[in-house]
Design a protein around this motif. Structure first.
Motif, mmCIF file in Angstrom:
data_model
loop_
_atom_site.group_PDB
_atom_site.id
_atom_site.type_symbol
_atom_site.label_atom_id
_atom_site.label_comp_id
_atom_site.label_asym_id
_atom_site.label_seq_id
_atom_site.Cartn_x
_atom_site.Cartn_y
_atom_site.Cartn_z
ATOM 1 N N ALA A 93 0.835 -1.213 0.000
ATOM 2 C CA ALA A 93 0.000 0.000 0.000
ATOM 3 C C ALA A 93 0.864 1.255 0.000
ATOM 4 C CB ALA A 93 -0.929 -0.006 1.210
ATOM 5 N N MET A 94 1.926 1.256 0.786
ATOM 6 C CA MET A 94 2.788 2.436 0.861
ATOM 7 C C MET A 94 3.524 2.690 -0.443
ATOM 8 S SD MET A 94 4.284 2.195 4.693
ATOM 9 C CE MET A 94 3.191 2.388 6.089
ATOM 10 N N LYS A 150 2.586 1.823 -3.427
ATOM 11 C CA LYS A 150 1.609 2.314 -4.404
ATOM 12 C C LYS A 150 1.295 3.786 -4.155
ATOM 13 C CE LYS A 150 -2.811 1.462 -6.515
ATOM 14 N NZ LYS A 150 -3.735 0.483 -6.951
ATOM 15 N N SER A 151 1.145 4.154 -2.888
ATOM 16 C CA SER A 151 0.859 5.555 -2.554
ATOM 17 C C SER A 151 2.029 6.459 -2.912
ATOM 18 C CB SER A 151 0.511 5.694 -1.068
ATOM 19 O OG SER A 151 -0.736 5.076 -0.813
ATOM 20 N N GLU A 173 1.887 7.083 -6.565
ATOM 21 C CA GLU A 173 0.832 8.049 -6.893
ATOM 22 C C GLU A 173 1.231 9.468 -6.488
ATOM 23 O OE1 GLU A 173 -2.502 6.326 -4.868
ATOM 24 O OE2 GLU A 173 -2.919 4.909 -6.494
ATOM 25 N N LEU A 174 1.884 9.587 -5.352
ATOM 26 C CA LEU A 174 2.331 10.907 -4.895
ATOM 27 C C LEU A 174 3.397 11.491 -5.840
ATOM 28 C CD1 LEU A 174 2.441 10.191 -1.067
ATOM 29 C CD2 LEU A 174 0.842 11.721 -2.238
ATOM 30 N N ALA A 226 2.378 16.517 -0.613
ATOM 31 C CA ALA A 226 2.773 15.263 -1.257
ATOM 32 C C ALA A 226 4.219 14.909 -0.911
ATOM 33 C CB ALA A 226 2.580 15.362 -2.771
ATOM 34 N N ASP A 234 4.323 13.684 2.642
ATOM 35 C CA ASP A 234 3.771 12.333 2.719
ATOM 36 C C ASP A 234 4.767 11.298 2.201
ATOM 37 O OD1 ASP A 234 1.504 13.447 3.778
ATOM 38 O OD2 ASP A 234 0.192 12.963 2.078
ATOM 39 N N LEU A 266 6.199 8.187 4.352
ATOM 40 C CA LEU A 266 6.042 6.814 3.881
ATOM 41 C C LEU A 266 7.389 6.134 3.672
ATOM 42 C CD1 LEU A 266 3.026 7.277 1.446
ATOM 43 C CD2 LEU A 266 3.018 6.214 3.721
#
Length: 175
Positions: A115-116, A118-119, A122-123, A140, A143, A147
């Protein structure tokens, strides 16, 4: 007769306590009772034996045993002359805990890392956007840093799990 009643009472106390605490392993109290029953048996049991002792359906017994097998808390054994599957409890509680810890944490680590990552991807997509607002861009970046720091933690946690799987944990904290 009184001695056998005291023996049964002492065993039942432990079985019920194990059953109550099996939530730590993600299993129901009935699975915990099965584990406790197997723990005190000095010989392997079939699903039919378990069903008779605990008064549960054979399907429930099968599901419970499968769950305990997945957690490596019970083992399937072979006995000459028997065609039915037989099960015994893994008596090494240290190894049972190590196996359980590794199984559960590997799963959790994998889910969180996926999940991280992938995030983060995306960021980075947001950061590469030409029309991104300055405030969004700043958030962003923050974040991503958070992450990436979390991913370092999961790398460390993977090494901790490695010590359980390799049994090196017992070099640091002897049984």
């Amino acid at each position: 007769m009184k001695d056998i009643e005291q023996l049964d009472k002492a065993r039942e106390r432990v079985i019920e306590t194990i059953a109550q605490n099996m939530g730590l392993y993600g299993v129901t109290p009935s699975v915990g009772r099965l584990y406790g029953l197997l723990y005190f048996k000095n010989e392997p049991m079939t699903l039919d034996d378990m069903k008779e002792e605990l008064g549960m359906s054979k399907t429930s017994m099968s599901t419970a045993v499968r769950h305990l097998l997945e957690l490596k808390m019970v083992e399937k054994v072979w006995k000459k002359g028997s065609r039915k599957d037989l099960y015994i409890v893994n008596q090494d509680w240290y190894q049972t805990f190590a196996d359980f810890f590794a199984i559960k944490w590997r799963t959790s680590i994998s889910i969180n890392v996926k999940a991280m990552k992938k995030s983060i991807e995306e960021l980075h997509g947001i950061l590469n956007s030409e029309s991104v607002e300055e405030g969004i861009q700043k958030t962003a970046k923050q974040d991503i840093e958070k992450l990436e720091h979390a991913l370092e933690y999961y790398e460390w946690l993977n090494r901790v799990v490695d010590t359980f799987e390799s049994k090196d944990i017992f070099k640091h904290i002897p049984k």
